[in-house]
Design a protein around this motif. Structure first.
Motif, mmCIF file in Angstrom:
data_model
loop_
_atom_site.group_PDB
_atom_site.id
_atom_site.type_symbol
_atom_site.label_atom_id
_atom_site.label_comp_id
_atom_site.label_asym_id
_atom_site.label_seq_id
_atom_site.Cartn_x
_atom_site.Cartn_y
_atom_site.Cartn_z
ATOM 1 N N SER A 83 0.817 -1.212 0.000
ATOM 2 C CA SER A 83 0.000 0.000 0.000
ATOM 3 C C SER A 83 0.851 1.262 0.000
ATOM 4 N N GLY A 84 2.047 1.162 0.579
ATOM 5 C CA GLY A 84 2.880 2.345 0.754
ATOM 6 C C GLY A 84 2.320 3.304 1.777
ATOM 7 N N LYS A 85 1.324 2.839 2.531
ATOM 8 C CA LYS A 85 0.652 3.687 3.515
ATOM 9 C C LYS A 85 0.743 3.151 4.941
ATOM 10 N N SER A 86 1.417 2.041 5.137
ATOM 11 C CA SER A 86 1.502 1.472 6.485
ATOM 12 C C SER A 86 2.147 2.496 7.415
ATOM 13 N N PRO A 87 1.431 2.912 8.464
ATOM 14 C CA PRO A 87 1.966 3.958 9.336
ATOM 15 C C PRO A 87 3.344 3.641 9.902
ATOM 16 N N ASN A 88 3.602 2.374 10.248
ATOM 17 C CA ASN A 88 4.913 2.046 10.818
ATOM 18 C C ASN A 88 6.025 2.173 9.781
ATOM 19 N N VAL A 128 16.586 5.850 1.996
ATOM 20 C CA VAL A 128 15.444 4.942 2.015
ATOM 21 C C VAL A 128 15.227 4.400 0.608
ATOM 22 N N VAL A 129 15.065 3.081 0.520
ATOM 23 C CA VAL A 129 14.668 2.414 -0.711
ATOM 24 C C VAL A 129 13.295 1.826 -0.424
ATOM 25 N N ALA A 130 12.316 2.129 -1.268
ATOM 26 C CA ALA A 130 10.951 1.666 -1.028
ATOM 27 C C ALA A 130 10.469 0.776 -2.164
ATOM 28 N N PHE A 131 9.801 -0.292 -1.788
ATOM 29 C CA PHE A 131 9.123 -1.184 -2.716
ATOM 30 C C PHE A 131 7.636 -1.085 -2.384
ATOM 31 N N THR A 132 6.864 -0.476 -3.276
ATOM 32 C CA THR A 132 5.433 -0.289 -3.031
ATOM 33 C C THR A 132 4.624 -0.710 -4.252
ATOM 34 N N GLY A 133 3.331 -0.610 -4.100
ATOM 35 C CA GLY A 133 2.400 -0.887 -5.187
ATOM 36 C C GLY A 133 1.184 -0.014 -4.973
ATOM 37 N N SER A 134 0.053 -0.497 -5.441
ATOM 38 C CA SER A 134 -1.204 0.208 -5.216
ATOM 39 C C SER A 134 -1.165 1.594 -5.836
ATOM 40 N N GLY A 135 -1.685 2.586 -5.160
ATOM 41 C CA GLY A 135 -1.742 3.936 -5.709
ATOM 42 C C GLY A 135 -0.371 4.559 -5.857
ATOM 43 N N GLY A 136 -0.138 5.206 -6.977
ATOM 44 C CA GLY A 136 1.156 5.807 -7.256
ATOM 45 C C GLY A 136 1.503 6.980 -6.374
ATOM 46 N N ASP A 137 0.506 7.524 -5.689
ATOM 47 C CA ASP A 137 0.751 8.685 -4.832
ATOM 48 C C ASP A 137 0.915 8.290 -3.364
ATOM 49 N N ASN A 138 1.273 7.041 -3.098
ATOM 50 C CA ASN A 138 1.401 6.600 -1.707
ATOM 51 C C ASN A 138 2.560 7.331 -1.028
ATOM 52 N N TYR A 170 -2.299 -7.771 -4.561
ATOM 53 C CA TYR A 170 -1.237 -7.986 -3.585
ATOM 54 C C TYR A 170 -0.254 -9.082 -3.982
ATOM 55 N N ASN A 171 -0.749 -10.237 -4.420
ATOM 56 C CA ASN A 171 0.161 -11.332 -4.767
ATOM 57 C C ASN A 171 1.082 -10.942 -5.918
ATOM 58 N N ILE A 172 0.548 -10.271 -6.899
ATOM 59 C CA ILE A 172 1.366 -9.852 -8.042
ATOM 60 C C ILE A 172 2.420 -8.850 -7.586
ATOM 61 N N VAL A 173 2.021 -7.840 -6.812
ATOM 62 C CA VAL A 173 2.966 -6.829 -6.342
ATOM 63 C C VAL A 173 4.061 -7.478 -5.499
ATOM 64 N N GLU A 174 3.687 -8.345 -4.581
ATOM 65 C CA GLU A 174 4.677 -8.972 -3.707
ATOM 66 C C GLU A 174 5.658 -9.844 -4.482
ATOM 67 N N CYS A 175 5.164 -10.589 -5.443
ATOM 68 C CA CYS A 175 6.063 -11.438 -6.249
ATOM 69 C C CYS A 175 7.011 -10.590 -7.085
ATOM 70 N N ILE A 176 6.536 -9.478 -7.601
ATOM 71 C CA ILE A 176 7.406 -8.591 -8.379
ATOM 72 C C ILE A 176 8.455 -7.964 -7.471
ATOM 73 N N HIS A 177 8.066 -7.543 -6.276
ATOM 74 C CA HIS A 177 9.053 -7.013 -5.327
ATOM 75 C C HIS A 177 10.161 -8.041 -5.089
ATOM 76 N N MET A 178 9.777 -9.277 -4.855
ATOM 77 C CA MET A 178 10.764 -10.338 -4.609
ATOM 78 C C MET A 178 11.659 -10.522 -5.830
ATOM 79 N N GLY A 179 11.075 -10.538 -7.005
ATOM 80 C CA GLY A 179 11.872 -10.702 -8.221
ATOM 81 C C GLY A 179 12.885 -9.589 -8.408
ATOM 82 N N TRP A 180 12.460 -8.358 -8.172
ATOM 83 C CA TRP A 180 13.379 -7.228 -8.316
ATOM 84 C C TRP A 180 14.505 -7.293 -7.288
#
Length: 189
Positions: free
Chosen positions: A115-120, A135-145, A162-172
């Motif tokens: 989500s790129g919005k997790s408060p923690n 900071v290096v961020a791996f996010t998905g969902s809305g581009g303005d997160n 979610y599954n697609i985003v998470e698998c792509i994060h892992m691949g990258w």
């Protein structure tokens, strides 16, 4: 429920092809690779964090960057650490507190959040930036997160699946590990 068949699978995997293998991400992968080499040369470490499946990706990343890529890395997935810091500082602050206690000036924080919005994660990025920690961020969902906007290197997947985003994060992430090794196939012992 829709019919699941070869066409469904073809459409599903075409989403990966269009998102994961977009040549626009190559520059960011090269930039992250260069940052990792710099961290290794100056004796720093990568600090990984995320929630849920992103925490699992963080753990996998920390191990492979350390063992295969020879870049020291840690993740903040120890239940004792999470529950202690959440109890004492609030769940929204526990990652920032982990960064406060474990970071050194030559480190980099890698945050993974679909989500790129997790408060923690957002508060951890804010803390890291206040201390000059990249900071290096791996996010998905809305581009303005918000997390995406706080990262020096931002890997964003334009999907809410979610599954697609998470698998792509892992691949990258694993692509960068293999870049550090210099090849895709190698012994792991």
């Amino acid at each position: 429920m829709s019919k699941v068949d070869h066409t469904w699978l073809g459409d599903y995997f075409n989403k990966y092809k269009g998102l994961m293998f977009d040549e626009q991400v190559y520059g960011k992968l090269l930039e992250f690779h260069k940052l990792c080499l710099s961290v290794r040369e100056r004796g720093g470490k990568l600090m990984f964090a995320g929630n849920g499946a992103s925490a699992s990706i963080s753990s996998h990343g920390a191990v492979d960057f350390t063992k295969q890529g020879r870049v020291r890395a840690v993740d903040f997935n120890e239940p004792n650490l999470i529950t202690c810091f959440s109890n004492d500082f609030g769940y929204e602050n526990w990652i920032a507190k982990a960064v406060e206690f474990y970071s050194d000036p030559e480190d980099v924080l890698v945050l993974i959040s679909v989500s790129g919005k997790s408060p923690n994660a957002v508060k951890a990025a804010e803390y890291a930036r206040s201390k000059g920690i990249p900071v290096v961020a791996f996010t998905g969902s809305g581009g303005d997160n918000p997390l995406r906007g706080m990262a020096e290197i931002d890997f964003w997947v334009d999907s809410r699946a979610y599954n697609i985003v998470e698998c792509i994060h892992m691949g990258w992430l694993m692509a960068v590990v293999d870049m550090l090794v210099g090849q895709a196939e190698y012994p792991v012992n």
